[in-house]
Design a protein around this motif. Structure first.
Motif, PDB file in Angstrom:
ATOM      1  N   GLY A 186       0.815  -1.250   0.003  1.00 60.32           N
ATOM      2  CA  GLY A 186      -0.039   0.068   0.015  1.00 60.32           C
ATOM      3  C   GLY A 186       0.736   1.222   0.089  1.00 60.32           C
ATOM      4  N   THR A 187       0.379   2.316  -0.388  1.00 58.33           N
ATOM      5  CA  THR A 187       1.059   3.470  -0.397  1.00 58.33           C
ATOM      6  C   THR A 187       1.540   4.135   1.000  1.00 58.33           C
ATOM      7  N   ASN A 188       0.592   3.753   1.737  1.00 53.18           N
ATOM      8  CA  ASN A 188       0.719   4.298   3.164  1.00 53.18           C
ATOM      9  C   ASN A 188       0.225   2.967   4.416  1.00 53.18           C
ATOM     10  N   GLY A 189       0.795   3.008   5.537  1.00 56.61           N
ATOM     11  CA  GLY A 189       0.302   2.216   6.527  1.00 56.61           C
ATOM     12  C   GLY A 189       1.239   0.928   6.478  1.00 56.61           C
ATOM     13  N   LYS A 190       2.021   0.627   5.376  1.00 57.06           N
ATOM     14  CA  LYS A 190       2.591  -0.577   5.411  1.00 57.06           C
ATOM     15  C   LYS A 190       3.337  -1.123   6.741  1.00 57.06           C
ATOM     16  N   THR A 191       4.303  -0.205   7.127  1.00 60.11           N
ATOM     17  CA  THR A 191       4.965  -0.568   8.225  1.00 60.11           C
ATOM     18  C   THR A 191       4.195  -0.539   9.476  1.00 60.11           C
ATOM     19  N   THR A 192       3.269   0.088   9.803  1.00 62.83           N
ATOM     20  CA  THR A 192       2.338  -0.186  11.202  1.00 62.83           C
ATOM     21  C   THR A 192       1.645  -1.553  11.033  1.00 62.83           C
ATOM     22  N   THR A 193       1.048  -1.717   9.702  1.00 66.37           N
ATOM     23  CA  THR A 193       0.209  -3.117   9.606  1.00 66.37           C
ATOM     24  C   THR A 193       1.242  -4.276   9.731  1.00 66.37           C
ATOM     25  N   THR A 194       2.392  -4.031   9.259  1.00 65.27           N
ATOM     26  CA  THR A 194       3.419  -5.252   9.210  1.00 65.27           C
ATOM     27  C   THR A 194       3.793  -5.512  10.681  1.00 65.27           C
ATOM     28  N   THR A 195       3.954  -4.354  11.316  1.00 59.68           N
ATOM     29  CA  THR A 195       4.668  -4.624  12.521  1.00 59.68           C
ATOM     30  C   THR A 195       3.488  -5.056  13.675  1.00 59.68           C
ATOM     31  N   LEU A 196       2.429  -4.600  13.389  1.00 55.50           N
ATOM     32  CA  LEU A 196       1.155  -5.058  14.347  1.00 55.50           C
ATOM     33  C   LEU A 196       0.859  -6.462  13.900  1.00 55.50           C
ATOM     34  N   SER A 197       0.797  -6.889  12.681  1.00 52.57           N
ATOM     35  CA  SER A 197       0.459  -8.180  12.239  1.00 52.57           C
ATOM     36  C   SER A 197       1.450  -9.304  12.998  1.00 52.57           C
ATOM     37  N   THR A 198       2.694  -8.669  12.835  1.00 51.41           N
ATOM     38  CA  THR A 198       3.760  -9.658  13.621  1.00 51.41           C
ATOM     39  C   THR A 198       3.670  -9.800  15.013  1.00 51.41           C
ATOM     40  N   ALA A 199       3.180  -8.899  15.728  1.00 48.45           N
ATOM     41  CA  ALA A 199       2.907  -8.817  17.208  1.00 48.45           C
ATOM     42  C   ALA A 199       1.705  -9.557  17.443  1.00 48.45           C
ATOM     43  N   LEU A 200       0.825  -9.420  16.547  1.00 50.01           N
ATOM     44  CA  LEU A 200      -0.673 -10.352  16.644  1.00 50.01           C
ATOM     45  C   LEU A 200      -0.439 -11.897  16.806  1.00 50.01           C
ATOM     46  N   LEU A 201       0.575 -12.163  15.789  1.00 52.88           N
ATOM     47  CA  LEU A 201       0.851 -13.447  15.666  1.00 52.88           C
ATOM     48  C   LEU A 201       1.608 -14.169  16.850  1.00 52.88           C
ATOM     49  N   HIS A 202       2.556 -13.077  17.329  1.00 52.56           N
ATOM     50  CA  HIS A 202       3.254 -13.570  18.410  1.00 52.56           C
ATOM     51  C   HIS A 202       2.300 -13.818  19.676  1.00 52.56           C
ATOM     52  N   GLU A 203       1.250 -12.658  19.662  1.00 51.81           N
ATOM     53  CA  GLU A 203       0.374 -12.677  20.964  1.00 51.81           C
ATOM     54  C   GLU A 203      -0.297 -14.117  20.752  1.00 51.81           C
ATOM     55  N   GLY A 204      -0.660 -14.608  19.657  1.00 48.57           N
ATOM     56  CA  GLY A 204      -1.360 -15.763  19.423  1.00 48.57           C
ATOM     57  C   GLY A 204      -0.443 -17.077  19.490  1.00 48.57           C
ATOM     58  N   GLY A 205       0.751 -17.018  19.938  1.00 46.34           N
ATOM     59  CA  GLY A 205       1.731 -18.206  20.011  1.00 46.34           C
ATOM     60  C   GLY A 205       2.403 -18.447  18.889  1.00 46.34           C
ATOM     61  N   LEU A 206       2.439 -17.839  17.784  1.00 45.00           N
ATOM     62  CA  LEU A 206       2.757 -18.165  16.414  1.00 45.00           C
ATOM     63  C   LEU A 206       4.272 -17.537  16.469  1.00 45.00           C
ATOM     64  N   SER A 207       5.129 -18.504  15.679  1.00 43.90           N
ATOM     65  CA  SER A 207       6.390 -17.803  15.511  1.00 43.90           C
ATOM     66  C   SER A 207       6.347 -16.967  14.148  1.00 43.90           C
ATOM     67  N   ALA A 208       6.902 -15.791  14.127  1.00 39.12           N
ATOM     68  CA  ALA A 208       6.609 -14.821  13.154  1.00 39.12           C
ATOM     69  C   ALA A 208       8.010 -13.979  13.130  1.00 39.12           C
ATOM     70  N   VAL A 209       8.443 -13.329  11.827  1.00 32.82           N
ATOM     71  CA  VAL A 209       9.486 -12.175  11.750  1.00 32.82           C
ATOM     72  C   VAL A 209       8.870 -11.453  10.571  1.00 32.82           C
ATOM     73  N   ALA A 210       9.190  -9.918  11.042  1.00 32.72           N
ATOM     74  CA  ALA A 210       8.788  -9.021  10.040  1.00 32.72           C
ATOM     75  C   ALA A 210       9.889  -8.837   8.882  1.00 32.72           C
ATOM     76  N   VAL A 211       9.752  -8.998   7.517  1.00 33.68           N
ATOM     77  CA  VAL A 211      10.856  -8.929   6.700  1.00 33.68           C
ATOM     78  C   VAL A 211      10.340  -7.895   5.627  1.00 33.68           C
ATOM     79  N   GLY A 212      11.214  -7.258   4.620  1.00 32.46           N
ATOM     80  CA  GLY A 212      11.008  -6.715   3.471  1.00 32.46           C
ATOM     81  C   GLY A 212      11.545  -5.325   3.643  1.00 32.46           C
ATOM     82  N   ASN A 213      10.607  -4.618   3.092  1.00 29.12           N
ATOM     83  CA  ASN A 213      10.805  -2.941   3.158  1.00 29.12           C
ATOM     84  C   ASN A 213      10.852  -2.320   4.465  1.00 29.12           C
ATOM     85  N   ILE A 214      10.474  -3.219   5.478  1.00 33.93           N
ATOM     86  CA  ILE A 214      10.390  -2.795   6.747  1.00 33.93           C
ATOM     87  C   ILE A 214      11.959  -2.749   7.478  1.00 33.93           C
TER      88      ILE A 214
END
Length: 472
Positions: free
Chosen positions: A120-148
């Motif tokens: 997306g033009t805007n909001g990518k970093t916030t959404t990526t970071t939050l998505s990763t945090a929510l997966l962690h909260e749910g007990g899943l292993s996850a890492v934020a990668v890419g343009n971040i």
């Protein structure tokens, strides 16, 4: 752990001597003997010998600097995202290679499981970071990668089989994808940006849409329905028979998959089943655009099996990212907010929704991208107490604001300043207790700073210095 592949990569050409090019070259040099025939890195016209070239050469990479004329024959070329697919450099590599791809595409081919992709033009970093945090909260292993900032390729070698890659992907990175196939893909918005790189807004939007090119009926596309570009994308995706989660902060979509606000609460519906998550007042990051980011991340996490309770708990614990509507202090009753990551007009317009009308002193300026300023100017003169315009784009922005004032009945004060330092001082002079001084510049930083983070930290240091001065 990287997938063990029998196929050989052969002779590989890497374009760019920046972080991406160096990381890809290092990864290639670490492959099993015989899988990679040779690695040649072309640094580009402005590149020169130094510590980076010597490090790569010690690993066995042939490094060519000072030119964009690629020579030889290669089985594969991997391009860095800063190199336009329409450039002579890219074209030269394509002519000498069987195939040319970008770094995320290369990483996906090396490890093609458990990917989600966010653009997306805007909001990518916030959404990526939050998505990763929510997966962690749910007990899943996850890492934020890419343009971040955390390269996909850099995480492949140490990856475990259960780890999700949550990839923030820019239009640059998506333009050179062909096989990339995420489990969930998200498009937050499309507004004019990087048009000079892609050649047109149509090419820019098409690059964004490539995030969905390989999705099938078992996957989920999450798409905002609140701008015309995205509405057209939704129609095309649904024509393919894909599951599309409609994002909308201001209305309730009737689709079987949707993420929206209803009666002041965040709701996600997946295949007809609704998850009532929380009140909008509980969301710790401000602005309607952040409600959209939270809805997108929540839909993604729920799709991957995180419970609604864990999603809500993870959202409540989330904090503003550095340089994205980041509170950075209060001095003499004036709040200071760092939104240096707002490098285009649409991002600023969204940021303004987070603050009371008539109480914002806005800092605008930097490197001029040449974008249309009229929509931004209309919002600024409607919502802001004052606007301080600085840097290379300062005069053009100030003139656009004055034109908007002449056409309407706004009372916004327009102030000019040469650089961020003087702009900050002018903003402090304009602000009264209860006001917000907001750095949300609508421009990139390259006229004065190395990047937007350097600009944001300079602003925060000015706030800190002001606080100390007032205390003394």
């Amino acid at each position: 752990m990287a997938r063990e592949m029998e196929n050989k990569l052969g002779d590989v050409c890497v374009l760019g001597l920046g972080k991406t090019g160096r990381e890809v070259a290092r990864y290639l040099c670490g492959q099993a003997r015989g899988r990679v025939g040779s690695v040649t890195l072309y640094g580009g016209a402005s590149s020169s010998e130094g510590d980076a070239t010597r490090e790569l050469e010690a690993l066995g990479v042939r490094v060519v600097v000072g030119t964009e004329e690629v020579e030889g024959a290669y089985d594969l070329a991997v391009s860095s995202p800063g190199i336009s697919e329409f450039s002579a450099f890219f074209s030269s590599a394509r002519e000498h290679s069987r195939e040319i791809i970008g770094e995320p595409e290369f990483a996906w081919r090396e490890s093609p499981y458990k990917w989600v992709a966010i653009t997306g033009t805007n909001g990518k970093t916030t959404t990526t970071t939050l998505s990763t945090a929510l997966l962690h909260e749910g007990g899943l292993s996850a890492v934020a990668v890419g343009n971040i900032g955390n390269l996909c390729t850099g995480e492949v070698a140490a990856r475990t089989p259960d780890e999700w890659f949550v990839a923030e992907l820019s239009s640059f990175q998506l333009a050179c994808t062909r096989l990339l196939h995420p489990r969930v893909a998200c498009l937050l918005n499309v507004t004019p940006d990087h048009v000079e790189w892609h050649g047109s807004i149509e090419a820019y939007a098409a690059a964004k849409e490539k995030v969905f090119q390989n999705l099938d009926a078992g996957n989920l596309a999450i798409v905002s329905e609140e701008d015309s570009w995205c509405q057209a994308v939704i129609s095309r995706l649904e024509a393919r028979g894909l599951r599309v989660c409609h994002l909308n902060v201001h209305a309730q979509p009737q689709a079987p998959c949707a993420a929206f606000v209803r009666d002041g609460r965040l709701v996600v519906r997946l295949d007809g089943k609704e998850h009532d998550l929380m009140a909008t007042t509980e969301v710790p990051i401000a602005g309607d655009h952040n409600l959209q980011n939270v809805l997108a991340a929540s839909a993604l996490a729920l799709e991957l099996g995180v419970s609604a309770q864990d999603v809500a708990r993870g959202v409540r614990a989330f904090h503003a990212l550095e340089h994205r509507i980041e509170p950075c202090g209060e001095v003499a009753g004036v709040r200071f907010v760092n939104d240096s990551k707002a490098t285009n007009t649409d991002s600023v317009q969204k940021a303004l929704t987070a603050f009371p009308k008539g109480r914002v002193v806005l800092l605008l300026g930097g490197h001029d991208k040449g974008t249309d300023l009229a929509p931004l100017a209309a919002d600024v003169v409607r919502d802001c107490k004052a606007a301080v315009c600085f840097g290379a784009a300062g005069e053009r922005i100030a003139s656009a604001l004055e034109d908007a004032l002449a056409e309407g009945d706004g009372t916004t004060r327009v102030v000019r300043a040469p650089h961020l330092r003087e702009a900050f001082d002018a903003a402090v002079s304009e602000a009264a207790p209860g006001d917000v001084v907001l750095l949300s510049p609508a421009c990139s930083s390259f006229d004065e700073f190395g990047n937007m983070a350097e600009r944001g930290r300079a602003f925060k240091q000015m706030v800190s210095d002001l606080g100390k001065k007032r205390e003394s």
